[in-house]
Design a protein around this motif. Structure first.
Motif, mmCIF file in Angstrom:
data_model
loop_
_atom_site.group_PDB
_atom_site.id
_atom_site.type_symbol
_atom_site.label_atom_id
_atom_site.label_comp_id
_atom_site.label_asym_id
_atom_site.label_seq_id
_atom_site.Cartn_x
_atom_site.Cartn_y
_atom_site.Cartn_z
ATOM 1 N N THR A 275 -7.117 -0.568 -4.466
ATOM 2 C CA THR A 275 -5.759 -0.775 -3.970
ATOM 3 C C THR A 275 -5.209 0.502 -3.357
ATOM 4 O OG1 THR A 275 -5.370 -2.454 -5.649
ATOM 5 C CG2 THR A 275 -3.428 -1.481 -4.611
ATOM 6 N N ASN A 276 -5.429 1.624 -4.023
ATOM 7 C CA ASN A 276 -4.950 2.900 -3.493
ATOM 8 C C ASN A 276 -5.613 3.230 -2.173
ATOM 9 O OD1 ASN A 276 -3.209 3.317 -5.578
ATOM 10 N ND2 ASN A 276 -4.604 4.608 -6.741
ATOM 11 N N GLU A 277 -6.911 2.981 -2.060
ATOM 12 C CA GLU A 277 -7.603 3.255 -0.805
ATOM 13 C C GLU A 277 -7.070 2.371 0.314
ATOM 14 O OE1 GLU A 277 -9.892 5.539 0.248
ATOM 15 O OE2 GLU A 277 -9.331 6.482 -1.610
ATOM 16 N N LYS A 278 -6.813 1.104 0.005
ATOM 17 C CA LYS A 278 -6.281 0.203 1.023
ATOM 18 C C LYS A 278 -4.885 0.651 1.446
ATOM 19 C CE LYS A 278 -5.124 -4.523 2.099
ATOM 20 N NZ LYS A 278 -4.945 -5.876 1.643
ATOM 21 N N ALA A 279 -4.077 1.020 0.476
ATOM 22 C CA ALA A 279 -2.724 1.446 0.784
ATOM 23 C C ALA A 279 -2.728 2.755 1.573
ATOM 24 C CB ALA A 279 -1.918 1.610 -0.502
ATOM 25 N N ARG A 280 -3.695 3.600 1.318
ATOM 26 C CA ARG A 280 -3.741 4.894 1.990
ATOM 27 C C ARG A 280 -4.131 4.746 3.452
ATOM 28 N NH1 ARG A 280 -8.131 9.419 0.628
ATOM 29 N NH2 ARG A 280 -7.621 10.855 2.281
ATOM 30 N N HIS A 281 -5.098 3.913 3.734
ATOM 31 C CA HIS A 281 -5.618 3.807 5.084
ATOM 32 C C HIS A 281 -5.062 2.619 5.862
ATOM 33 C CE1 HIS A 281 -8.379 6.977 4.161
ATOM 34 N NE2 HIS A 281 -8.824 6.309 3.129
ATOM 35 N N LEU A 282 -4.506 1.642 5.165
ATOM 36 C CA LEU A 282 -4.001 0.456 5.825
ATOM 37 C C LEU A 282 -2.671 0.067 5.179
ATOM 38 C CD1 LEU A 282 -4.614 -1.785 7.911
ATOM 39 C CD2 LEU A 282 -5.707 -3.042 6.080
ATOM 40 N N PRO A 283 -1.613 0.812 5.462
ATOM 41 C CA PRO A 283 -0.329 0.467 4.854
ATOM 42 C C PRO A 283 0.194 -0.857 5.378
ATOM 43 C CG PRO A 283 -0.065 2.225 6.453
ATOM 44 C CD PRO A 283 -1.536 1.951 6.337
ATOM 45 N N LYS A 284 1.042 -1.509 4.571
ATOM 46 C CA LYS A 284 1.622 -2.786 4.976
ATOM 47 C C LYS A 284 2.666 -2.562 6.059
ATOM 48 C CE LYS A 284 1.154 -5.464 0.780
ATOM 49 N NZ LYS A 284 1.882 -6.212 -0.247
ATOM 50 N N TYR B 153 5.215 -6.854 4.316
ATOM 51 C CA TYR B 153 5.998 -6.611 3.112
ATOM 52 C C TYR B 153 7.043 -7.708 2.902
ATOM 53 C CZ TYR B 153 8.718 -4.228 -0.436
ATOM 54 O OH TYR B 153 9.357 -3.929 -1.600
ATOM 55 N N LYS B 154 7.712 -8.116 3.983
ATOM 56 C CA LYS B 154 8.733 -9.162 3.890
ATOM 57 C C LYS B 154 8.136 -10.503 3.495
ATOM 58 C CE LYS B 154 11.848 -7.166 7.295
ATOM 59 N NZ LYS B 154 12.375 -7.296 8.655
ATOM 60 N N ALA B 155 6.868 -10.747 3.858
ATOM 61 C CA ALA B 155 6.233 -12.019 3.506
ATOM 62 C C ALA B 155 6.051 -12.152 1.998
ATOM 63 C CB ALA B 155 4.889 -12.144 4.213
ATOM 64 N N THR B 156 5.867 -11.053 1.297
ATOM 65 C CA THR B 156 5.659 -11.113 -0.151
ATOM 66 C C THR B 156 6.903 -10.738 -0.941
ATOM 67 O OG1 THR B 156 4.798 -8.862 -0.128
ATOM 68 C CG2 THR B 156 3.194 -10.648 0.030
ATOM 69 N N HIS B 157 7.839 -10.012 -0.337
ATOM 70 C CA HIS B 157 9.053 -9.563 -1.017
ATOM 71 C C HIS B 157 10.267 -9.931 -0.169
ATOM 72 C CE1 HIS B 157 5.847 -6.854 -2.420
ATOM 73 N NE2 HIS B 157 6.462 -6.937 -3.572
ATOM 74 N N LYS B 158 10.789 -11.126 -0.369
ATOM 75 C CA LYS B 158 11.906 -11.584 0.452
ATOM 76 C C LYS B 158 13.195 -10.840 0.131
ATOM 77 C CE LYS B 158 9.999 -16.184 1.090
ATOM 78 N NZ LYS B 158 9.413 -16.078 2.344
ATOM 79 N N HIS B 159 13.427 -10.541 -1.137
ATOM 80 C CA HIS B 159 14.639 -9.842 -1.551
ATOM 81 C C HIS B 159 14.253 -8.719 -2.510
ATOM 82 C CE1 HIS B 159 16.089 -13.926 -0.484
ATOM 83 N NE2 HIS B 159 16.940 -13.200 0.205
ATOM 84 N N GLY B 160 15.218 -7.929 -2.879
ATOM 85 C CA GLY B 160 14.980 -6.814 -3.774
ATOM 86 C C GLY B 160 14.739 -7.243 -5.209
ATOM 87 N N PRO B 161 14.476 -6.301 -6.102
ATOM 88 C CA PRO B 161 14.240 -6.624 -7.505
ATOM 89 C C PRO B 161 15.492 -7.196 -8.156
ATOM 90 C CG PRO B 161 14.373 -4.260 -7.198
ATOM 91 C CD PRO B 161 14.380 -4.876 -5.846
ATOM 92 N N GLY B 162 15.317 -8.126 -9.062
ATOM 93 C CA GLY B 162 16.440 -8.744 -9.755
ATOM 94 C C GLY B 162 17.104 -9.867 -8.987
ATOM 95 N N CYS B 163 16.479 -10.285 -7.892
ATOM 96 C CA CYS B 163 17.046 -11.357 -7.078
ATOM 97 C C CYS B 163 16.996 -12.663 -7.869
ATOM 98 C CB CYS B 163 16.260 -11.483 -5.782
ATOM 99 S SG CYS B 163 16.685 -12.923 -4.818
ATOM 100 N N GLY B 164 18.103 -13.382 -7.910
ATOM 101 C CA GLY B 164 18.147 -14.629 -8.650
ATOM 102 C C GLY B 164 17.664 -15.822 -7.857
ATOM 103 N N CYS B 165 17.688 -15.752 -6.524
ATOM 104 C CA CYS B 165 17.336 -16.926 -5.734
ATOM 105 C C CYS B 165 15.825 -17.122 -5.634
ATOM 106 C CB CYS B 165 17.947 -16.838 -4.339
ATOM 107 S SG CYS B 165 17.279 -15.541 -3.309
#
Length: 115
Positions: free
Chosen positions: A60-69, A74-86
């Motif tokens: 995971t670290n290697e992928k993140a280092r050479h191929l960042p999102k 990022y929006k496809a997997t994280h629609k809202h911030g942490p603690g989102c109720g919806c």
């Protein structure tokens, strides 16, 4: 005891020897000619001795280092911030409505005034 790779400065032979960690950088005698051999790094560390979770973390670290999102990935997997109720399936606890209709914010700082 860990194994270290050594290279002879006289005859050029490479060999592997088991040494104490405290002695890892000390030169040792070459088994071929008896000359001084210094520690060298000839091969990459092996991954087979790692646990599966460590290997996954390294991958995971290697992928993140050479191929960042990208932002879209990022929006496809994280629609809202942490603690989102919806998105979490539960109700949001950020705002609570009292029986008299007043709103309270139990997760916010008590000295903050809502607008």
């Amino acid at each position: 005891m860990p194994t270290y790779e050594f290279g002879c400065t006289h005859c050029g032979d490479d060999f592997v020897a088991m040494r104490r960690i405290a002695e890892r950088n000390d030169p040792m005698a070459c088994p071929s000619c008896g000359g001084e051999a210094v520690r060298v790094v000839l091969t990459a560390p092996t991954m087979w001795s790692m646990s599966a979770s460590d290997r996954k973390a390294h991958a995971t670290n290697e992928k993140a280092r050479h191929l960042p999102k990208t932002s879209e990935e990022y929006k496809a997997t994280h629609k809202h911030g942490p603690g989102c109720g919806c998105c979490g399936g539960g109700t949001s606890k950020a705002t609570v409505t009292a029986p008299n209709g007043a709103k309270a914010f139990p997760t916010k700082r008590p000295w903050m005034i809502s607008h």
